[in-house]
Design a protein around this motif. Structure first.
Motif, PDB file in Angstrom:
ATOM      1  N   TYR A  77      -1.092  -1.410  -1.319  1.00  0.00           N
ATOM      2  CA  TYR A  77      -1.906  -2.485  -1.868  1.00  0.00           C
ATOM      3  C   TYR A  77      -3.216  -2.547  -1.081  1.00  0.00           C
ATOM      4  O   TYR A  77      -3.281  -3.144   0.000  1.00  0.00           O
ATOM      5  N   GLY A 121      -1.143   1.814 -12.245  1.00  0.00           N
ATOM      6  CA  GLY A 121      -0.993   1.354 -10.874  1.00  0.00           C
ATOM      7  C   GLY A 121      -2.058   1.868  -9.936  1.00  0.00           C
ATOM      8  O   GLY A 121      -1.807   2.010  -8.740  1.00  0.00           O
ATOM      9  N   THR A 149      -1.943   1.016  -6.164  1.00  0.00           N
ATOM     10  CA  THR A 149      -1.812  -0.452  -6.066  1.00  0.00           C
ATOM     11  C   THR A 149      -0.416  -0.915  -6.434  1.00  0.00           C
ATOM     12  O   THR A 149      -0.248  -1.964  -7.064  1.00  0.00           O
ATOM     13  N   PHE A 150       0.602  -0.141  -6.090  1.00  0.00           N
ATOM     14  CA  PHE A 150       1.973  -0.534  -6.425  1.00  0.00           C
ATOM     15  C   PHE A 150       2.863  -0.378  -5.195  1.00  0.00           C
ATOM     16  O   PHE A 150       2.503   0.290  -4.211  1.00  0.00           O
ATOM     17  N   ASP A 151       4.057  -0.969  -5.291  1.00  0.00           N
ATOM     18  CA  ASP A 151       5.026  -0.955  -4.195  1.00  0.00           C
ATOM     19  C   ASP A 151       4.350  -1.422  -2.896  1.00  0.00           C
ATOM     20  O   ASP A 151       3.709  -2.450  -2.872  1.00  0.00           O
ATOM     21  N   SER A 169       7.264   1.269  -9.548  1.00  0.00           N
ATOM     22  CA  SER A 169       7.221  -0.099 -10.073  1.00  0.00           C
ATOM     23  C   SER A 169       5.826  -0.663  -9.824  1.00  0.00           C
ATOM     24  O   SER A 169       5.469  -1.011  -8.707  1.00  0.00           O
ATOM     25  N   VAL A 170       5.038  -0.750 -10.898  1.00  0.00           N
ATOM     26  CA  VAL A 170       3.662  -1.222 -10.799  1.00  0.00           C
ATOM     27  C   VAL A 170       3.656  -2.738 -10.722  1.00  0.00           C
ATOM     28  O   VAL A 170       4.332  -3.411 -11.493  1.00  0.00           O
ATOM     29  N   ILE A 171       2.908  -3.267  -9.757  1.00  0.00           N
ATOM     30  CA  ILE A 171       2.818  -4.719  -9.594  1.00  0.00           C
ATOM     31  C   ILE A 171       1.451  -5.199 -10.041  1.00  0.00           C
ATOM     32  O   ILE A 171       0.498  -4.432 -10.120  1.00  0.00           O
ATOM     33  N   ASN A 172       1.374  -6.452 -10.377  1.00  0.00           N
ATOM     34  CA  ASN A 172       0.098  -7.040 -10.766  1.00  0.00           C
ATOM     35  C   ASN A 172      -0.772  -7.246  -9.529  1.00  0.00           C
ATOM     36  O   ASN A 172      -0.293  -7.659  -8.472  1.00  0.00           O
ATOM     37  N   THR A 173      -2.017  -6.964  -9.664  1.00  0.00           N
ATOM     38  CA  THR A 173      -2.953  -7.106  -8.552  1.00  0.00           C
ATOM     39  C   THR A 173      -3.811  -8.347  -8.771  1.00  0.00           C
ATOM     40  O   THR A 173      -4.092  -8.748  -9.894  1.00  0.00           O
TER      41      THR A 173
END
Length: 396
Positions: A43, A27, A38-40, A5-9
């Motif tokens: 970071y 990600g 850069t996910f889960d 699950s890729v998150i916004n940075t």
């Protein structure tokens, strides 16, 4: 394989631009030399001075082991399990049981096939376990490049082991002729020159095979991924491997031409089948990336059948055949004893047919005896003299 699950940075764009970082949709964040997830829970934090904290590299083993890794575990384990047998065969066939060691038949020469096979065992085991991270890595990196270099080195190593096995068979047949008649061949004839040149020619092409396929910039594997293997450098290297294999086959023809063995050992032509499969696979993977072991998404059964099975096959053939064979010195000793026995029987038969009233000097002038017959007659005469010198009660 579940996608992360890729998150916004949320990074300072000025810092990213200053150090050349770019955020990608898979990600990851990278500046070309460094790459981070850069996910889960991954970071990374980038300070204004460029220092990265909590950074996890992109080749982190994120996934679980799949079919490729499981196959590598089996391959590496089998290579380790056969290794003790190779040590035993080295001890069995590398031991010396002869008092005299001729310069042309050095003990060290018969051990080389097992030295090369030992190296192949190590490379096979290491590459097998390295393939685990090819399945697990989020983005291919060091695991794939290291696997590529180690696995590729197996082919020229196995080729050298089969060559040394074939060359030693030729040397063994030469020794059998030499033991029977030391003056059959001259020391500086065409035959001896061919025996001197053949190893040089083979190892030249084997080294070129190694140079063009193993000693290369493996970092290109990450940049171009599975398509790099079709380059002309690899194709030329595979061709040199094929030439080295042809030199090995030519060695068999030389053996039959000069020494006329009764039969070629099964281990020779059975091993040739495995080497032919390895060379064919080296050429085939250059034209079809779907079967290439350097492609993380390659067909797993194809890699197992063409990439791993011929290697294990040659290891088993060399060990199984060596198990049923005897040490070279013991074979030579038995053949020598058998020749002496036959020569003595022939000599005694000839002496019996001659007149019993003739003296020994008359017998030797009546017909020409060979050196072996004279030696046998002398041994029989010495043995008879020793028996006559014993007391009457000990003769029984």
């Amino acid at each position: 394989m579940s996608a992360p699950s890729v998150i916004n940075t949320d990074y300072n764009q000025d810092i990213l631009d200053q150090y050349g970082y770019h955020i990608f949709s898979n990600g990851t964040i990278s500046n070309g030399s460094s790459c981070y997830l850069t996910f889960d829970q991954y970071y990374p934090e980038i300070d204004p001075d460029g220092t990265v904290y909590n950074g996890t590299t992109c080749d982190y083993p994120y996934y679980h082991i799949r079919a490729r890794g499981a196959m590598g575990i089996v391959f590496g384990t089998l290579a380790i399990l056969i290794l003790p047998s190779t040590f035993h065969m080295l001890r069995k066939h590398g031991a010396r049981h002869s008092v005299v060691e001729y310069k042309r038949f050095r003990l060290f020469g018969r051990r080389w096939q097992w030295y090369w096979l030992f190296v192949a065992h190590i490379l096979a085991a290491v590459s097998g376990f390295m393939s685990i991270d090819i399945d697990r890595d989020y983005i291919q990196g060091t695991a794939l490049t290291s696997y590529g270099a180690v696995y590729t080195a197996i082919a020229p190593t196995i080729l050298c082991a089969v060559w040394e096995m074939t060359r030693h068979w030729c040397s063994f047949e030469e020794r059998r002729v030499f033991e029977e008649d030391p003056f059959r061949f001259k020391n500086h004839d065409r035959r001896s020159q061919i025996h001197l040149i053949m190893p040089v020619v083979f190892y030249l092409f084997a080294f070129l095979f190694f140079l063009l396929t193993v000693l290369r910039n493996w970092s290109l594997l990450i940049k171009i991924n599975s398509t790099f293997i079709v380059d002309d450098r690899w194709k030329v290297g595979a061709f040199f491997g094929f030439v080295a294999f042809m030199v090995t086959i030519f060695q068999v023809g030389i053996t039959f031409h000069y020494y006329h063995p009764r039969i070629m050992p099964p281990k020779i032509y059975l091993s040739f089948i495995g080497v032919a499969a390895i060379i064919a696979y080296s050429i085939g993977m250059a034209f079809d990336v779907r079967i290439s072991p350097f492609n993380p998404l390659a067909n797993v059964p194809a890699i197992a059948i063409w990439g791993y099975l011929p290697i294990l096959y040659i290891m088993l053939i060399m060990n199984i055949c060596a198990y049923f064979e005897r040490n070279e010195d013991l074979v030579i000793a038995d053949e020598k004893e058998d020749r002496e026995r036959r020569n003595m029987n022939s000599l005694l038969q000839n002496l019996h047919t001659d007149s019993s009233a003739d003296t020994a000097s008359t017998l030797f002038t009546r017909r020409s005896y060979t050196n072996e017959e004279i030696k046998a007659f002398a041994k029989a005469h010495v043995k008879e003299s020793q028996l006559q010198d014993l007391p009457e009660e000990e003769k029984v």
